[in-house]
Design a protein around this motif. Structure first.
Motif, mmCIF file in Angstrom:
data_model
loop_
_atom_site.group_PDB
_atom_site.id
_atom_site.type_symbol
_atom_site.label_atom_id
_atom_site.label_comp_id
_atom_site.label_asym_id
_atom_site.label_seq_id
_atom_site.Cartn_x
_atom_site.Cartn_y
_atom_site.Cartn_z
ATOM 1 N N ILE A 1 -44.861 -83.713 -17.910
ATOM 2 C CA ILE A 1 -44.537 -84.841 -18.786
ATOM 3 C C ILE A 1 -43.030 -84.845 -19.022
ATOM 4 C CG2 ILE A 1 -44.896 -85.898 -21.052
ATOM 5 C CD1 ILE A 1 -47.587 -84.477 -21.202
ATOM 6 N N CYS A 2 -42.395 -85.967 -18.705
ATOM 7 C CA CYS A 2 -40.943 -86.087 -18.807
ATOM 8 C C CYS A 2 -40.596 -86.988 -19.974
ATOM 9 C CB CYS A 2 -40.394 -86.677 -17.509
ATOM 10 S SG CYS A 2 -40.744 -85.616 -16.098
ATOM 11 N N LEU A 3 -39.868 -86.456 -20.946
ATOM 12 C CA LEU A 3 -39.541 -87.212 -22.146
ATOM 13 C C LEU A 3 -38.072 -87.600 -22.158
ATOM 14 C CD1 LEU A 3 -41.440 -85.036 -24.805
ATOM 15 C CD2 LEU A 3 -42.231 -87.160 -23.750
ATOM 16 N N GLY B 1 -50.013 -74.603 -15.555
ATOM 17 C CA GLY B 1 -49.947 -75.027 -16.950
ATOM 18 C C GLY B 1 -49.495 -76.469 -17.082
ATOM 19 N N VAL B 2 -49.038 -76.806 -18.284
ATOM 20 C CA VAL B 2 -48.460 -78.122 -18.536
ATOM 21 C C VAL B 2 -46.970 -77.928 -18.800
ATOM 22 C CG1 VAL B 2 -48.441 -80.124 -20.077
ATOM 23 C CG2 VAL B 2 -50.610 -78.984 -19.541
ATOM 24 N N VAL B 3 -46.145 -78.744 -18.148
ATOM 25 C CA VAL B 3 -44.698 -78.691 -18.360
ATOM 26 C C VAL B 3 -44.287 -79.947 -19.123
ATOM 27 C CG1 VAL B 3 -42.430 -78.614 -17.257
ATOM 28 C CG2 VAL B 3 -44.356 -77.406 -16.204
ATOM 29 N N ILE B 4 -43.601 -79.759 -20.245
ATOM 30 C CA ILE B 4 -43.031 -80.899 -20.965
ATOM 31 C C ILE B 4 -41.517 -80.716 -21.000
ATOM 32 C CG2 ILE B 4 -42.944 -82.197 -23.128
ATOM 33 C CD1 ILE B 4 -45.767 -81.394 -23.739
ATOM 34 N N LEU C 1 -45.642 -87.857 -15.438
ATOM 35 C CA LEU C 1 -45.791 -88.879 -16.475
ATOM 36 C C LEU C 1 -44.437 -89.048 -17.147
ATOM 37 C CD1 LEU C 1 -47.920 -90.681 -17.851
ATOM 38 C CD2 LEU C 1 -48.163 -88.908 -19.589
ATOM 39 N N GLU C 2 -43.868 -90.227 -16.972
ATOM 40 C CA GLU C 2 -42.561 -90.506 -17.553
ATOM 41 C C GLU C 2 -42.727 -91.243 -18.875
ATOM 42 O OE1 GLU C 2 -39.317 -91.191 -14.071
ATOM 43 O OE2 GLU C 2 -40.007 -92.949 -15.169
#
Ligand code: ADP
Ligand code: MG
Length: 151
Positions: A29-31, A99-102, A118-119
């Protein structure tokens, strides 16, 4: 592309929880968004939904913080102060750890991001202090399905 507005911190946490409910290993997930837009609040919501009990703080000086004790491990990055030292991070490894990367400020390392992700762009509105517009762009089939399921 999805566009939704949250009216307060709690609604941003709920949005993160909804996305978490469709999590999968190696999700990225890219914030993007200015300081104070809610990137860390979103990450907190996601982390708590994963069952992580530790306090989530912005890893600005550490760059990466790992939370191994949730339903999936969480790798929380803030690349704002990375200043070109991307190679030292071993970033690619984190995309394949299961895992999940944020990533906060992901736009600063655009060329190092995985093709599928996911942007999420967060915009602060001038007229309402606590309103945030989320522009969510799923790139890749898994992310498209996730958005169709929860947004
Ligand atoms: P960032 O990590 O993007 O710099 P933070 O998540 O640390 O930002 O801080 C966001 C701040 O904005 C918090 O103080 C939070 O309470 C406030 N806030 C107000 N409205 C919202 C909203 N709708 N969503 C998220 N945070 C909000
Ligand atoms: Mg932050």
């Amino acid at each position: 592309m999805y566009k939704l507005t949250t009216r307060n911190e709690k609604e941003t946490i709920e949005l993160a929880q909804n996305i978490e409910s469709e999590k999968f290993p190696n999700m990225v997930i890219c914030l993007e968004g200015d300081l104070g837009s809610g990137k860390t609040i979103f990450t907190k919501g996601f982390a708590h939904a994963l069952g992580i009990e530790e306090d989530i703080t912005s890893p600005t000086f550490n760059i990466i913080k790992e939370y191994p004790n949730g339903e999936l491990p969480l790798y929380h990055m803030d690349v704002y102060r990375l200043e070109g030292r991307v190679d030292e991070l071993g970033l690619d490894e984190y995309f394949h750890k299961g895992g999940v990367v944020i990533i906060e400020w992901s736009d600063m390392i655009q060329e190092y991001l995985p093709d599928e992700r996911l942007e999420i762009k967060i915009k602060v509105l001038d007229d309402a202090e606590d309103a945030r517009v989320f522009i969510i762009n799923p790139i890749g089939r898994q992310y498209e399905e996730l958005c169709e399921a929860v947004l």
